[in-house]
Design an enzyme around this catalytic site. Structure first.
Site, PDB file in Angstrom:
ATOM      1  N   SER A   1       4.103  -2.079  10.100  1.00 39.15           N
ATOM      2  CA  SER A   1       5.569  -2.164  10.167  1.00 39.15           C
ATOM      3  C   SER A   1       6.115  -3.527   9.736  1.00 39.15           C
ATOM      4  O   SER A   1       7.096  -4.017  10.304  1.00 39.15           O
ATOM      5  CB  SER A   1       6.068  -1.784  11.564  1.00 39.15           C
ATOM      6  OG  SER A   1       5.699  -0.452  11.871  1.00 39.15           O
TER       7      SER A   1
ATOM      8  N   ASN B   1       0.859  -1.185   0.000  1.00 39.23           N
ATOM      9  CA  ASN B   1       0.000   0.000   0.000  1.00 39.23           C
ATOM     10  C   ASN B   1       0.895   1.235   0.000  1.00 39.23           C
ATOM     11  O   ASN B   1       1.475   1.584   1.016  1.00 39.23           O
ATOM     12  CB  ASN B   1      -0.903  -0.026   1.242  1.00 39.23           C
ATOM     13  CG  ASN B   1      -1.768   1.211   1.348  1.00 39.23           C
ATOM     14  OD1 ASN B   1      -1.893   1.976   0.382  1.00 39.23           O
ATOM     15  ND2 ASN B   1      -2.369   1.432   2.497  1.00 39.23           N
ATOM     16  N   TRP B   2       0.976   1.863  -1.146  1.00 43.37           N
ATOM     17  CA  TRP B   2       1.872   3.030  -1.279  1.00 43.37           C
ATOM     18  C   TRP B   2       1.340   4.268  -0.574  1.00 43.37           C
ATOM     19  O   TRP B   2       2.051   5.251  -0.440  1.00 43.37           O
ATOM     20  CB  TRP B   2       2.090   3.360  -2.760  1.00 43.37           C
ATOM     21  CG  TRP B   2       2.836   2.319  -3.520  1.00 43.37           C
ATOM     22  CD1 TRP B   2       3.570   1.285  -3.002  1.00 43.37           C
ATOM     23  CD2 TRP B   2       2.964   2.232  -4.941  1.00 43.37           C
ATOM     24  NE1 TRP B   2       4.135   0.551  -4.013  1.00 43.37           N
ATOM     25  CE2 TRP B   2       3.779   1.116  -5.216  1.00 43.37           C
ATOM     26  CE3 TRP B   2       2.463   2.976  -6.006  1.00 43.37           C
ATOM     27  CZ2 TRP B   2       4.103   0.733  -6.516  1.00 43.37           C
ATOM     28  CZ3 TRP B   2       2.776   2.600  -7.299  1.00 43.37           C
ATOM     29  CH2 TRP B   2       3.593   1.485  -7.547  1.00 43.37           C
TER      30      TRP B   2
ATOM     31  N   GLU C   1      -4.765  -4.721  11.108  1.00 49.45           N
ATOM     32  CA  GLU C   1      -3.706  -3.734  11.299  1.00 49.45           C
ATOM     33  C   GLU C   1      -3.901  -3.014  12.625  1.00 49.45           C
ATOM     34  O   GLU C   1      -4.743  -2.096  12.704  1.00 49.45           O
ATOM     35  CB  GLU C   1      -3.749  -2.694  10.179  1.00 49.45           C
ATOM     36  CG  GLU C   1      -3.582  -3.260   8.800  1.00 49.45           C
ATOM     37  CD  GLU C   1      -3.032  -2.223   7.834  1.00 49.45           C
ATOM     38  OE1 GLU C   1      -2.023  -2.509   7.218  1.00 49.45           O
ATOM     39  OE2 GLU C   1      -3.616  -1.123   7.727  1.00 49.45           O
TER      40      GLU C   1
ATOM     41  N   HIS D   1      -9.303   1.416   5.434  1.00 49.78           N
ATOM     42  CA  HIS D   1      -7.988   1.564   6.059  1.00 49.78           C
ATOM     43  C   HIS D   1      -8.129   2.505   7.268  1.00 49.78           C
ATOM     44  O   HIS D   1      -8.915   3.452   7.225  1.00 49.78           O
ATOM     45  CB  HIS D   1      -6.981   2.125   5.047  1.00 49.78           C
ATOM     46  CG  HIS D   1      -5.581   2.066   5.561  1.00 49.78           C
ATOM     47  ND1 HIS D   1      -5.087   2.985   6.447  1.00 49.78           N
ATOM     48  CD2 HIS D   1      -4.584   1.163   5.357  1.00 49.78           C
ATOM     49  CE1 HIS D   1      -3.833   2.660   6.751  1.00 49.78           C
ATOM     50  NE2 HIS D   1      -3.509   1.559   6.105  1.00 49.78           N
TER      51      HIS D   1
ATOM     52  N   GLY E   1       3.005  -0.962   4.152  1.00 48.87           N
ATOM     53  CA  GLY E   1       3.133   0.432   3.736  1.00 48.87           C
ATOM     54  C   GLY E   1       4.572   0.748   3.365  1.00 48.87           C
ATOM     55  O   GLY E   1       5.042   0.451   2.253  1.00 48.87           O
ATOM     56  N   GLY E   2       5.306   1.313   4.302  1.00 49.04           N
ATOM     57  CA  GLY E   2       6.665   1.817   4.065  1.00 49.04           C
ATOM     58  C   GLY E   2       7.577   0.857   3.311  1.00 49.04           C
ATOM     59  O   GLY E   2       8.257   1.260   2.348  1.00 49.04           O
TER      60      GLY E   2
HETATM   61  O1  LIG Z   1      -1.547  -0.293   4.672  1.00 51.65           O
HETATM   62  C1  LIG Z   1      -0.493  -0.485   5.259  1.00 51.65           C
HETATM   63  C2  LIG Z   1      -0.358  -0.259   6.667  1.00 51.65           C
HETATM   64  O2  LIG Z   1      -1.005   0.895   7.078  1.00 51.65           O
HETATM   65  C3  LIG Z   1       0.984  -0.486   7.256  1.00 51.65           C
HETATM   66  O3  LIG Z   1       1.876   0.568   7.010  1.00 51.65           O
HETATM   67  P1  LIG Z   1       3.410   0.385   7.452  1.00 51.65           P
HETATM   68  O4  LIG Z   1       3.879  -0.905   6.856  1.00 51.65           O
HETATM   69  O5  LIG Z   1       4.117   1.575   6.902  1.00 51.65           O
HETATM   70  O6  LIG Z   1       3.403   0.318   8.953  1.00 51.65           O
END
Ligand SMILES: O=C[C@H](O)COP(=O)(O)O
Length: 252
Positions: free
Chosen positions: A213, A9-10, A167, A95, A234-235
């Site tokens: 994360s 998820n960008w 999440e 989300h 995400g990141g």
């Molecule tokens: O959609 C993805 C999530 O909100 C996780 O984000 P993250 O991997 O940057 O913690």
């Protein structure tokens, strides 16, 4: 055996050229769809170009949100019909950032889940608790209510095709990950909730991702858990190499 789904998820990152380059760099390197589902969830303006670029490969393209109506006076919104029309195949719904900042509710998530199936889009429905809710031992109740509300009125077949992303909000973008045991405990609860409220078969078929994360260094341990069937990332999904490592870890 349930297949893992690795979805990057960008969020609101990248410009068109960077997004297209990412797909160019990953589309022929992701493992086959038979082994793992690989998905990039991109901002709306990039979707047509990315779908075109990924055509005929094992990389799928998702939207990060949509409206539940097919068309109408909803300035600034994008409909499920529009997404399906350009070849998008998955959509992220509910989300926590949308629930927190853009007034998304359990009710709108449920309407969107129904709309997704009307257009053959696979919904990735996000649920999860805040830190305060976790500390006051409300996690299981909160998540149970979110799951039941999101799936309300879907057929058993549709529930089987739904992806839930658990999440914990306190683990998103913070570097804090739930331990794999903590994450699995909630995912097991979600599966039991669906088994009880829909059917045993639906509970067994539903895929449940963990998100918060996730990185190449912790993904193996998370995916080794009994009820975790992938990750919403995400990141660590923003760089092609890192995304490819996550997909590799998801192979079965
Ligand atoms: O959609 C993805 C999530 O909100 C996780 O984000 P993250 O991997 O940057 O913690």
């Amino acid at each position: 055996m349930r297949k893992n789904v690795i979805a990057g998820n960008w969020k609101m990152n990248k410009l068109l050229g960077e997004a297209v380059q990412f797909v160019e760099d990953t589309k022929d390197k992701v493992a086959s769809k038979e082994q793992v589902e690989s998905v990039v969830c991109a901002p709306f303006p990039f979707l047509p170009s990315l779908v075109e670029k990924a055509k005929g490969t094992d990389l799928e393209v998702a939207a990060q949100n949509m409206h539940f109506e097919d068309k109408g006076a909803f300035t600034g919104e994008v409909s499920p019909a529009m997404l399906a029309d350009i070849g998008v195949t998955y959509v992220v719904l509910g989300h926590s950032e949308r629930r927190e900042m853009f007034a998304e509710t359990d009710e709108t998530v449920n309407k969107k889940a129904h709309a997704a199936f009307q257009h053959n889009l696979t919904p990735i429905v996000c649920v999860g608790e805040t830190l305060e809710q976790r500390e006051s031992h409300q996690t299981m109740n909160i998540v149970e209510n979110q799951v039941n509300a999101a799936l309300e009125g879907l057929t058993e077949e549709q529930v089987k095709q739904t992806i839930i992303a658990y999440e914990p909000i306190w683990a998103i973008g913070t570097g804090k990950t739930a331990t794999s045991e903590e994450a699995n405990e909630v995912c097991t609860h979600i599966r039991n909730v669906v088994s009880n409220s829909v059917s045993q078969a639906a509970g067994e078929a539903l895929r449940i991702q963990y998100g918060g994360s996730v990185k190449p260094t912790n993904v193996d341990e998370l995916l080794a858990q009994s009820d975790i069937d992938g990750a919403l990332v995400g990141g660590a999904s923003l760089e092609a190499d890192s995304f490819l490592q996550l997909v590799e870890a998801g192979k079965k």
